[in-house]
Design a protein around this motif. Structure first.
Motif, PDB file in Angstrom:
ATOM      1  N   TYR A  48       0.789  -1.209   0.000  1.00 22.15           N
ATOM      2  CA  TYR A  48       0.000   0.000   0.000  1.00 22.15           C
ATOM      3  C   TYR A  48       0.827   1.267   0.000  1.00 22.15           C
ATOM      4  N   GLY A  49       2.143   1.146  -0.001  1.00 20.15           N
ATOM      5  CA  GLY A  49       2.956   2.325  -0.197  1.00 20.15           C
ATOM      6  C   GLY A  49       2.888   2.811  -1.630  1.00 20.15           C
ATOM      7  N   VAL A 104       7.355  11.527   9.098  1.00 21.77           N
ATOM      8  CA  VAL A 104       8.679  11.059   8.713  1.00 21.77           C
ATOM      9  C   VAL A 104       9.340  10.397   9.911  1.00 21.77           C
ATOM     10  N   LEU A 105       9.699   9.122   9.762  1.00 22.30           N
ATOM     11  CA  LEU A 105      10.410   8.376  10.790  1.00 22.30           C
ATOM     12  C   LEU A 105      11.758   7.945  10.236  1.00 22.30           C
ATOM     13  N   GLU A 106      12.812   8.375  10.866  1.00 20.57           N
ATOM     14  CA  GLU A 106      14.169   8.022  10.454  1.00 20.57           C
ATOM     15  C   GLU A 106      14.393   8.310   8.966  1.00 20.57           C
ATOM     16  N   GLY A 107      13.842   9.426   8.492  1.00 22.73           N
ATOM     17  CA  GLY A 107      14.066   9.862   7.125  1.00 22.73           C
ATOM     18  C   GLY A 107      13.131   9.293   6.081  1.00 22.73           C
ATOM     19  N   ILE A 108      12.183   8.436   6.479  1.00 18.86           N
ATOM     20  CA  ILE A 108      11.255   7.813   5.537  1.00 18.86           C
ATOM     21  C   ILE A 108       9.829   8.166   5.933  1.00 18.86           C
ATOM     22  N   VAL A 128       6.087   7.572   6.587  1.00 25.50           N
ATOM     23  CA  VAL A 128       5.367   6.376   7.030  1.00 25.50           C
ATOM     24  C   VAL A 128       3.914   6.744   7.288  1.00 25.50           C
ATOM     25  N   MET A 129       3.019   5.845   6.925  1.00 23.77           N
ATOM     26  CA  MET A 129       1.571   6.061   7.050  1.00 23.77           C
ATOM     27  C   MET A 129       0.939   4.896   7.811  1.00 23.77           C
ATOM     28  N   GLY A 130      -0.063   5.188   8.620  1.00 26.06           N
ATOM     29  CA  GLY A 130      -0.779   4.141   9.324  1.00 26.06           C
ATOM     30  C   GLY A 130      -2.208   4.550   9.605  1.00 26.06           C
TER      31      GLY A 130
END
Length: 380
Positions: free
Chosen positions: A63-64, A180-184, A186-188
Motif C-alpha cells: 500500500y505504499g 517522517v520516521l528516520e528519514g522515511i 510512514v503512514m498508518g
C-alpha cells in the motif's frame, strides 16, 4: 506457536480490501469521554474515504504504492524503495518484517498472491468486525477522488474532523496518522483513540483471531511494534512536527493541484474554503500546530475471536522510545538498501507452513539444501 497467523486480522490498515463505501459525518453518539460517560453527538469526518482509492484504508503490504500493480513488477537496480517505486511505507509493511522480511518483499513482487489471501473468508470475517466497530461512531457515504492529491486530501479531512472530537474528550476510530520516521515517510491507521476514566489518552488496537487464544511471542512482537509506531506518528502530528515539505518532497504531491469536484463539494459542506491541495495541507498543518491535543498515554492491544466476535483479552504495551527507534532503524535499513532481506531464524521455521510464498521462496530452498549437504545455517 502462532499457528493461525494467516487468518489473524491486524487492523483496518492490514486489510488488502477495496473500500466501496466510505464514511463521513455528522454521525451518532461518541463514547469514552474524559469522565467515562457518554458525550453528545458531534460531527465527525473520521471516515471520509474515496470510492476509487487504491489504498483501501491506508496500508497492508503493497500500500505504499499509489496504484497497486496487477502483475509482478519488473525489478530494477537500487534500494527496495526504488525497485518497488514506493513513495512511503505503511506501518504494517514494517511490522511484517518482524514476522518475516522476505514475505514482505515477496508481497511487493507478487501482489496477486496476497490478493488471493486477502479475499479469504477469514479475512472478510475480520474485516466485518472492524467495520462494525467503525460504524458505531460514523456513517458511510461515498466521496469521489480523481487524483493522488484527492486521496490524500480525504485523509486530511479525516484528521481535521477528528481533532475537535478528541478535544471534546470523545472517541475516534480509523484515524490516519503519518509522518517522517528516520528519514522515511510512514503512514498508518489507528483503530481507536479514547480517554480513560483517569483522563489518559488510550490507543486501542483491535486484533481478531481465528483461535480463541492470545498470540504467541512472534506475533506479539509485531503487535507491540505496530502500536509503538502509531504512537510515534500520532505524537508527532499533535506536536506540530510535520512540515509542509515532508509531503511535497517525500510523496511528490503537487500543492497547486485543484481538488476534484467530489472532494471540493464535501469540503464546502464541512465549512472549509479550500481550492487546491496546498490550501487543505496548510489548513491541516495549522490545526495540528495549535490543536493542543495530548500525546498518547496508554498503548493497548485488544483481542477478540474472529468467528463469534467475543473478547479474548486485552494487553497493555510498555513504550520505550529508544528501543523502538533502534528496532525501527534495523527494519528500515532493508528498505534503504543497506542490506538484503532476511529470512526467519531456524527456531521459527514453522512460520513457513503458513506462508503464501512457501513454494516460491528461494531462501527456504537454499537453506534446506544446505541442511541436506551438511552445511547448517542459522537462518531458514
Amino acid at each position: 506457536m502462532d499457528s493461525d497467523f494467516g487468518d489473524e486480522i491486524s487492523d483496518a490498515e492490514f486489510l488488502h480490501i477495496q473500500s466501496e463505501f466510505l464514511c463521513s459525518g455528522p454521525i451518532g453518539t461518541h463514547q469514552s469521554s474524559h469522565d467515562g460517560g457518554d458525550c453528545e453527538a458531534k460531527p465527525d469526518l473520521s471516515g471520509v474515504r474515496s470510492a476509487e482509492q487504491e489504498e483501501a484504508k491506508g496500508g497492508g503490504v503493497g500500500y505504499g504504492l499509489d496504484a497497486a500493480p496487477k502483475r509482478k513488477r519488473e525489478l530494477v537496480d537500487g534500494s527496495p524503495l526504488d525497485r518497488f517505486e514506493l513513495r512511503y511505507l505503511c506501518v504494517t509493511d514494517i511490522c511484517g518484517q518482524a514476522w518475516c522480511e522476505l514475505q514482505v518483499a515477496h508481497g511487493f513482487e507478487l501482489p496477486d498472491v496476497l490478493k488471493r489471501r486477502d479475499e479469504s473468508q477469514e479475512v472478510r470475517a475480520g474485516a466485518s468486525i472492524h467495520l462494525a466497530r467503525e460504524l458505531e461512531v460514523h456513517d458511510v457515504v461515498p466521496v469521489s477522488a480523481q487524483s493522488r492529491e484527492d486521496r490524500w486530501a480525504l485523509k486530511f479531512l479525516n484528521v481535521l474532523g477528528m481533532i475537535p472530537v478528541l478535544q471534546a474528550g470523545s472517541c475516534v476510530r480509523e484515524m490516519p496518522v503519518f509522518g517522517v520516521l528516520e528519514g522515511i515517510f510512514v503512514m498508518g491507521v489507528i483503530d481507536e483513540l479514547h480517554y480513560s476514566h483517569k483522563g489518559e489518552l488510550v490507543l486501542n488496537e483491535l486484533k481478531t483471531r481465528g483461535h480463541n487464544s492470545l498470540p504467541g511471542r512472534a506475533q506479539d512482537r509485531s503487535h507491540r511494534l505496530q502500536v509503538g509506531l502509531y504512537k510515534l506518528l500520532y505524537d508527532g502530528l499533535v506536536r506540530g512536527t510535520l512540515e509542509r515539505e515532508d509531503f511535497i518532497r517525500s510523496l511528490q504531491l503537487q500543492p497547486g493541484q485543484l481538488l476534484g469536484s467530489g472532494v471540493m463539494e464535501h469540503a464546502q459542506k464541512l465549512g472549509l474554503q479550500v481550492g487546491t491541495f496546498g490550501d487543505l495541507l496548510d489548513l491541516l498543518l495549522m490545526n495540528l500546530t495549535y490543536c493542543e491535543l495530548p500525546t498518547i498515554d496508554v498503548l493497548r492491544l485488544e483481542y477478540c475471536h474472529q468467528g463469534s466476535g467475543t473478547p479474548i483479552a486485552t494487553r497493555e504495551v510498555p513504550f520505550d522510545e529508544t528501543q523502538l527507534r533502534a528496532e525501527l532503524q534495523q527494519h528500515l535499513s532493508y528498505w534503504t538498501g543497506q542490506r538484503e532481506a532476511r529470512g526467519v531464524d531456524i527456531e521459527e521455521a514453522w512460520k513457513c507452513r503458513y506462508c503464501s510464498f512457501v513454494e516460491l521462496c528461494e531462501w527456504r530452498k537454499e537453506r534446506l539444501q544446505q541442511e541436506l549437504t551438511g552445511h547448517p545455517s542459522k537462518k531458514l
